[in-house]
Write a protein that holds these residues in place. Structure first.
Motif, PDB file in Angstrom:
ATOM      1  N   GLU A  19       0.829  -1.207   0.000  1.00  0.00           N
ATOM      2  CA  GLU A  19       0.000   0.000   0.000  1.00  0.00           C
ATOM      3  C   GLU A  19       0.863   1.257   0.000  1.00  0.00           C
ATOM      4  N   GLY A  20       1.997   1.204   0.731  1.00  0.00           N
ATOM      5  CA  GLY A  20       2.886   2.356   0.740  1.00  0.00           C
ATOM      6  C   GLY A  20       3.466   2.646  -0.628  1.00  0.00           C
ATOM      7  N   LEU A  21       3.919   1.604  -1.314  1.00  0.00           N
ATOM      8  CA  LEU A  21       4.497   1.801  -2.648  1.00  0.00           C
ATOM      9  C   LEU A  21       3.446   2.223  -3.661  1.00  0.00           C
ATOM     10  N   LYS A  22       2.268   1.593  -3.595  1.00  0.00           N
ATOM     11  CA  LYS A  22       1.217   1.919  -4.564  1.00  0.00           C
ATOM     12  C   LYS A  22       0.684   3.328  -4.381  1.00  0.00           C
ATOM     13  N   ASN A  23       0.976   3.925  -3.246  1.00  0.00           N
ATOM     14  CA  ASN A  23       0.621   5.325  -3.034  1.00  0.00           C
ATOM     15  C   ASN A  23       1.517   6.260  -3.842  1.00  0.00           C
ATOM     16  N   ILE A  24       2.650   5.709  -4.361  1.00  0.00           N
ATOM     17  CA  ILE A  24       3.624   6.521  -5.091  1.00  0.00           C
ATOM     18  C   ILE A  24       3.789   6.065  -6.531  1.00  0.00           C
ATOM     19  N   PHE A  25       3.847   4.749  -6.744  1.00  0.00           N
ATOM     20  CA  PHE A  25       4.140   4.177  -8.054  1.00  0.00           C
ATOM     21  C   PHE A  25       3.103   3.133  -8.452  1.00  0.00           C
ATOM     22  N   GLU A  26       3.066   2.842  -9.729  1.00  0.00           N
ATOM     23  CA  GLU A  26       2.388   1.640 -10.195  1.00  0.00           C
ATOM     24  C   GLU A  26       3.363   0.479 -10.068  1.00  0.00           C
ATOM     25  N   ILE A  27       2.923  -0.612  -9.448  1.00  0.00           N
ATOM     26  CA  ILE A  27       3.833  -1.731  -9.199  1.00  0.00           C
ATOM     27  C   ILE A  27       3.138  -3.058  -9.482  1.00  0.00           C
ATOM     28  N   ASP A  28       3.940  -4.080  -9.686  1.00  0.00           N
ATOM     29  CA  ASP A  28       3.488  -5.466  -9.642  1.00  0.00           C
ATOM     30  C   ASP A  28       3.948  -6.046  -8.311  1.00  0.00           C
ATOM     31  N   GLU A  29       3.255  -7.089  -7.827  1.00  0.00           N
ATOM     32  CA  GLU A  29       3.524  -7.611  -6.496  1.00  0.00           C
ATOM     33  C   GLU A  29       3.677  -9.124  -6.530  1.00  0.00           C
ATOM     34  N   VAL A  30       4.554  -9.620  -5.672  1.00  0.00           N
ATOM     35  CA  VAL A  30       4.660 -11.051  -5.402  1.00  0.00           C
ATOM     36  C   VAL A  30       4.464 -11.239  -3.901  1.00  0.00           C
ATOM     37  N   PHE A  31       3.295 -11.732  -3.513  1.00  0.00           N
ATOM     38  CA  PHE A  31       3.028 -12.048  -2.111  1.00  0.00           C
ATOM     39  C   PHE A  31       3.432 -13.490  -1.810  1.00  0.00           C
ATOM     40  N   ASP A  32       3.101 -14.389  -2.691  1.00  0.00           N
ATOM     41  CA  ASP A  32       3.404 -15.806  -2.536  1.00  0.00           C
ATOM     42  C   ASP A  32       4.556 -16.148  -3.478  1.00  0.00           C
ATOM     43  N   ALA A  33       5.739 -16.392  -2.917  1.00  0.00           N
ATOM     44  CA  ALA A  33       6.927 -16.593  -3.747  1.00  0.00           C
ATOM     45  C   ALA A  33       6.883 -17.899  -4.523  1.00  0.00           C
ATOM     46  N   SER A  34       5.985 -18.803  -4.180  1.00  0.00           N
ATOM     47  CA  SER A  34       5.871 -20.041  -4.956  1.00  0.00           C
ATOM     48  C   SER A  34       5.305 -19.769  -6.340  1.00  0.00           C
ATOM     49  N   ASP A  35       4.691 -18.601  -6.531  1.00  0.00           N
ATOM     50  CA  ASP A  35       4.142 -18.219  -7.837  1.00  0.00           C
ATOM     51  C   ASP A  35       5.162 -17.501  -8.715  1.00  0.00           C
ATOM     52  N   PHE A  36       6.363 -17.260  -8.184  1.00  0.00           N
ATOM     53  CA  PHE A  36       7.343 -16.409  -8.862  1.00  0.00           C
ATOM     54  C   PHE A  36       8.136 -17.190  -9.909  1.00  0.00           C
ATOM     55  N   LYS A  37       8.268 -16.607 -11.085  1.00  0.00           N
ATOM     56  CA  LYS A  37       9.066 -17.174 -12.164  1.00  0.00           C
ATOM     57  C   LYS A  37      10.368 -16.365 -12.298  1.00  0.00           C
ATOM     58  N   LEU A  38      11.489 -17.025 -12.139  1.00  0.00           N
ATOM     59  CA  LEU A  38      12.774 -16.331 -12.149  1.00  0.00           C
ATOM     60  C   LEU A  38      13.015 -15.532 -13.420  1.00  0.00           C
ATOM     61  N   GLU A  39      12.535 -16.045 -14.550  1.00  0.00           N
ATOM     62  CA  GLU A  39      12.811 -15.372 -15.820  1.00  0.00           C
ATOM     63  C   GLU A  39      12.127 -14.013 -15.933  1.00  0.00           C
ATOM     64  N   THR A  40      11.180 -13.720 -15.033  1.00  0.00           N
ATOM     65  CA  THR A  40      10.493 -12.426 -15.110  1.00  0.00           C
ATOM     66  C   THR A  40      11.301 -11.289 -14.483  1.00  0.00           C
ATOM     67  N   LEU A  41      12.341 -11.595 -13.728  1.00  0.00           N
ATOM     68  CA  LEU A  41      13.141 -10.543 -13.106  1.00  0.00           C
ATOM     69  C   LEU A  41      13.622  -9.519 -14.118  1.00  0.00           C
ATOM     70  N   ALA A  42      14.095  -9.993 -15.244  1.00  0.00           N
ATOM     71  CA  ALA A  42      14.686  -9.112 -16.253  1.00  0.00           C
ATOM     72  C   ALA A  42      13.678  -8.145 -16.856  1.00  0.00           C
ATOM     73  N   ASN A  43      12.390  -8.350 -16.610  1.00  0.00           N
ATOM     74  CA  ASN A  43      11.358  -7.471 -17.161  1.00  0.00           C
ATOM     75  C   ASN A  43      11.210  -6.174 -16.357  1.00  0.00           C
ATOM     76  N   TYR A  44      11.922  -6.071 -15.234  1.00  0.00           N
ATOM     77  CA  TYR A  44      11.704  -4.945 -14.328  1.00  0.00           C
ATOM     78  C   TYR A  44      12.954  -4.085 -14.185  1.00  0.00           C
ATOM     79  N   ASP A  45      12.720  -2.771 -14.034  1.00  0.00           N
ATOM     80  CA  ASP A  45      13.811  -1.824 -13.816  1.00  0.00           C
ATOM     81  C   ASP A  45      14.288  -1.852 -12.372  1.00  0.00           C
ATOM     82  N   VAL A  46      13.350  -2.045 -11.447  1.00  0.00           N
ATOM     83  CA  VAL A  46      13.669  -2.052 -10.015  1.00  0.00           C
ATOM     84  C   VAL A  46      12.902  -3.180  -9.334  1.00  0.00           C
ATOM     85  N   ILE A  47      13.613  -3.934  -8.502  1.00  0.00           N
ATOM     86  CA  ILE A  47      13.001  -4.913  -7.616  1.00  0.00           C
ATOM     87  C   ILE A  47      13.021  -4.336  -6.214  1.00  0.00           C
ATOM     88  N   VAL A  48      11.880  -4.345  -5.544  1.00  0.00           N
ATOM     89  CA  VAL A  48      11.804  -3.922  -4.138  1.00  0.00           C
ATOM     90  C   VAL A  48      11.627  -5.174  -3.291  1.00  0.00           C
TER      91      VAL A  48
END
Length: 225
Positions: A19-48
Motif C-alpha cells: 500500500e505504501g508503494l502503490k501510493n507513489i508508483f504503479e507496481i506489480d507484487e509477489v506475495f506468494d513466492a511459490s508463484d514467482f518465475k525467475l525469468e520475469t526478473l529481467a522485465n523490471y527496472d527495479v526490484i523492491v
C-alpha cells in the motif's frame, strides 16, 4: 519504469509495503513466492525486496534458494536496481541466504520493542534530497554490515527502553539508546542497491519524509551507470 515488489512473510504483512508503494508508483507484487518465475526478473527496472525467507505469511518455508539468489545477483550485475526495505534484510537460517546477504550488503541483527525512532540524513545524495528529519514508532533495526563499499546516507536513533519491556528474557529487554544506519547504497556490476531499514508499520510508509526517500531511492536504483 517497471517495479516489482516482493512482500509478505510471517512477521511482516505484505499489505504494508504494498500500500505504501502503490501510493507513489504503479507496481506489480509477489506475495506468494511459490508463484514467482525467475525469468520475469529481467522485465523490471527495479526490484523492491520487503520479504524475508518465507514463501508467504502463511507458509514459512524458505524461497531464497541458491538458484533464486544467483538470479538476483545476475539481475543486479546486469544493470538492475534493487531496493531492500526492512524485512528484506533478514537472513535465512544457518547462512542459507549468504549470497543474497552479500549482494544486499548487510543482514538484520536485532531490534528492541517498537519504539519512537528518529531518522535523519547524514549527507547530500539523490536519495536524501529534500528529505527532512522524521520520527515514527517503528522497529529499530540493528544491522551487521557485510560489504566494504556501503555508503551510509541516513541514520536512525532510538532512546533507551527501560525494564518495563515485556520481553525480559529476550535481547529486546532494557535496550540502550542506539544509533544505526537507516539508509545506504552500494553498487555491484552495472547495478545499484539501496537499503532502507525503517518500515515495519504503515505509519512509516505513509510518512511524507519516508515517502520522499522511497521515491528518490526507486529512481536512483533505476538509473543505469
Amino acid at each position: 519504469m517497471k517495479i516489482l515488489l516482493f512482500c509478505d512473510d510471517f512477521y511482516h504483512p505484505g499489505n504494508i509495503p504494498a500500500e505504501g508503494l502503490k501510493n507513489i508508483f504503479e507496481i506489480d507484487e509477489v506475495f506468494d513466492a511459490s508463484d514467482f518465475k525467475l525469468e520475469t526478473l529481467a522485465n523490471y527496472d527495479v526490484i523492491v525486496m520487503s520479504k524475508c525467507d518465507h514463501i508467504s505469511q502463511v507458509n514459512n518455508n524458505p524461497w531464497k534458494t541458491v538458484e533464486v539468489q544467483s538470479e538476483f545477483v545476475k539481475y543486479v550485475e546486469n544493470g538492475g536496481g534493487l531496493l531492500v526495505t526492512h524485512s528484506g534484510i533478514v537472513a535465512g537460517e544457518n547462512g542459507s541466504t549468504e549470497v543474497l546477504d552479500k549482494l544486499i550488503g548487510c543482514r538484520f541483527a536485532s531490534h528492541p520493542n517498537n519504539c519512537p525512532v528518529t531518522v535523519g540524513a547524514l549527507k547530500p545524495h539523490p536519495i536524501t534530497k529534500g528529505v527532512g528529519i522524521f520520527r515514527e514508532t517503528d522497529e529499530h533495526y540493528h544491522i551487521e554490515i557485510l560489504a566494504d563499499d556501503v555508503d551510509i546516507l541516513a541514520a536512525s536513533f532510538a532512546d533507551a527502553q527501560g525494564d518495563e519491556s515485556q520481553y525480559e528474557s529476550e535481547p529486546y529487554f532494557n535496550a540502550p539508546a542506539y544509533i544505526a544506519p537507516a539508509a545506504y547504497v552500494r553498487t555491484q556490476g552495472k547495478g545499484r542497491v539501496c537499503v532502507l531499514t525503517p518500515g515495519h508499520v504503515s505509519e512509516v510508509w505513509f510518512n511524507p519524509e519516508f515517502m520522499k526517500i522511497i521515491k528518490n531511492a526507486v529512481r536512483w536504483c533505476s538509473s543505469k551507470h
